[in-house]
Motif scaffolding. Sequence first.
Motif, PDB file in Angstrom:
ATOM      1  N   GLN A  16     -31.196 -23.861 -13.561  1.00  0.00           N
ATOM      2  CA  GLN A  16     -30.972 -24.367 -14.914  1.00  0.00           C
ATOM      3  C   GLN A  16     -31.105 -23.207 -15.908  1.00  0.00           C
ATOM      4  O   GLN A  16     -32.209 -22.697 -16.117  1.00  0.00           O
ATOM      5  N   PRO A  17     -30.015 -22.791 -16.535  1.00  0.00           N
ATOM      6  CA  PRO A  17     -30.086 -21.650 -17.451  1.00  0.00           C
ATOM      7  C   PRO A  17     -31.137 -21.813 -18.556  1.00  0.00           C
ATOM      8  O   PRO A  17     -31.844 -20.866 -18.887  1.00  0.00           O
ATOM      9  N   PHE A  18     -31.265 -23.016 -19.120  1.00  0.00           N
ATOM     10  CA  PHE A  18     -32.230 -23.204 -20.201  1.00  0.00           C
ATOM     11  C   PHE A  18     -33.666 -23.073 -19.690  1.00  0.00           C
ATOM     12  O   PHE A  18     -34.527 -22.499 -20.362  1.00  0.00           O
ATOM     13  N   SER A  19     -33.925 -23.566 -18.490  1.00  0.00           N
ATOM     14  CA  SER A  19     -35.257 -23.429 -17.897  1.00  0.00           C
ATOM     15  C   SER A  19     -35.588 -21.964 -17.634  1.00  0.00           C
ATOM     16  O   SER A  19     -36.734 -21.534 -17.811  1.00  0.00           O
ATOM     17  N   ARG A  20     -34.580 -21.192 -17.227  1.00  0.00           N
ATOM     18  CA  ARG A  20     -34.798 -19.757 -17.039  1.00  0.00           C
ATOM     19  C   ARG A  20     -35.096 -19.084 -18.376  1.00  0.00           C
ATOM     20  O   ARG A  20     -35.961 -18.214 -18.460  1.00  0.00           O
ATOM     21  N   LEU A  21     -34.393 -19.488 -19.430  1.00  0.00           N
ATOM     22  CA  LEU A  21     -34.629 -18.926 -20.757  1.00  0.00           C
ATOM     23  C   LEU A  21     -36.084 -19.151 -21.183  1.00  0.00           C
ATOM     24  O   LEU A  21     -36.725 -18.263 -21.743  1.00  0.00           O
ATOM     25  N   LEU A  22     -36.606 -20.348 -20.898  1.00  0.00           N
ATOM     26  CA  LEU A  22     -37.987 -20.668 -21.272  1.00  0.00           C
ATOM     27  C   LEU A  22     -38.997 -20.112 -20.273  1.00  0.00           C
ATOM     28  O   LEU A  22     -40.187 -20.133 -20.535  1.00  0.00           O
ATOM     29  N   ASP A  23     -38.510 -19.639 -19.130  1.00  0.00           N
ATOM     30  CA  ASP A  23     -39.362 -19.134 -18.050  1.00  0.00           C
ATOM     31  C   ASP A  23     -40.299 -20.230 -17.533  1.00  0.00           C
ATOM     32  O   ASP A  23     -41.480 -20.001 -17.275  1.00  0.00           O
ATOM     33  N   GLU A  43     -41.822 -16.994 -29.482  1.00  0.00           N
ATOM     34  CA  GLU A  43     -40.467 -17.552 -29.642  1.00  0.00           C
ATOM     35  C   GLU A  43     -40.434 -19.073 -29.494  1.00  0.00           C
ATOM     36  O   GLU A  43     -39.441 -19.695 -29.866  1.00  0.00           O
ATOM     37  N   LEU A  44     -41.484 -19.676 -28.973  1.00  0.00           N
ATOM     38  CA  LEU A  44     -41.509 -21.123 -28.737  1.00  0.00           C
ATOM     39  C   LEU A  44     -42.282 -21.881 -29.818  1.00  0.00           C
ATOM     40  O   LEU A  44     -42.470 -23.090 -29.711  1.00  0.00           O
ATOM     41  N   TYR A  58     -38.546 -30.885 -24.021  1.00  0.00           N
ATOM     42  CA  TYR A  58     -37.912 -30.292 -22.832  1.00  0.00           C
ATOM     43  C   TYR A  58     -38.833 -30.428 -21.619  1.00  0.00           C
ATOM     44  O   TYR A  58     -38.402 -30.840 -20.543  1.00  0.00           O
TER      45      TYR A  58
END
Length: 142
Positions: A16-23, A43-44, A58
């Motif tokens: 999941q690209p978004f999950s990778r973005l959030l690590d 950033e969060l 999320y």
Amino acid sequence: MGELDLESARGTLASQPFSRLLDARITAFGDGGAVLELDIREELLQQNGFVHGGVLAYAADNALTFAAGTALGSAVLTSGFSIQYVRPATGRTLVARATVVHGGRRQATVRCDLFTRDGDGGEKLCAVAQGTVLSAVSTGPS
């Protein structure tokens, strides 16, 4: 979620690209439950220094869906969920612990408690969520 074990759950999350973005990471998976964690970083945060509500939503959504996958199989989709924010989220780590409350053949009701963890391992509840997750596997014509 493949074979429905911790490693396949981690693989699904990593896809999941978004999950990778959030690590984000899955730290527990199985027996009707799942735990998703992510490190809290600048950033969060929102303007007051608290974890943004969208990040909490999320984490709840993904944890709910992964927990339901333990009961319904790997092809699942969140049908809907609600979240109540009970305390501003501050700390080092966001932890979303989801548990299936009721599971049927095609639908599961899941609860998720969201905590923040500080540097000493202490946790504070910051939000609670409940949702419905559906099996995406078709059982025949509609």
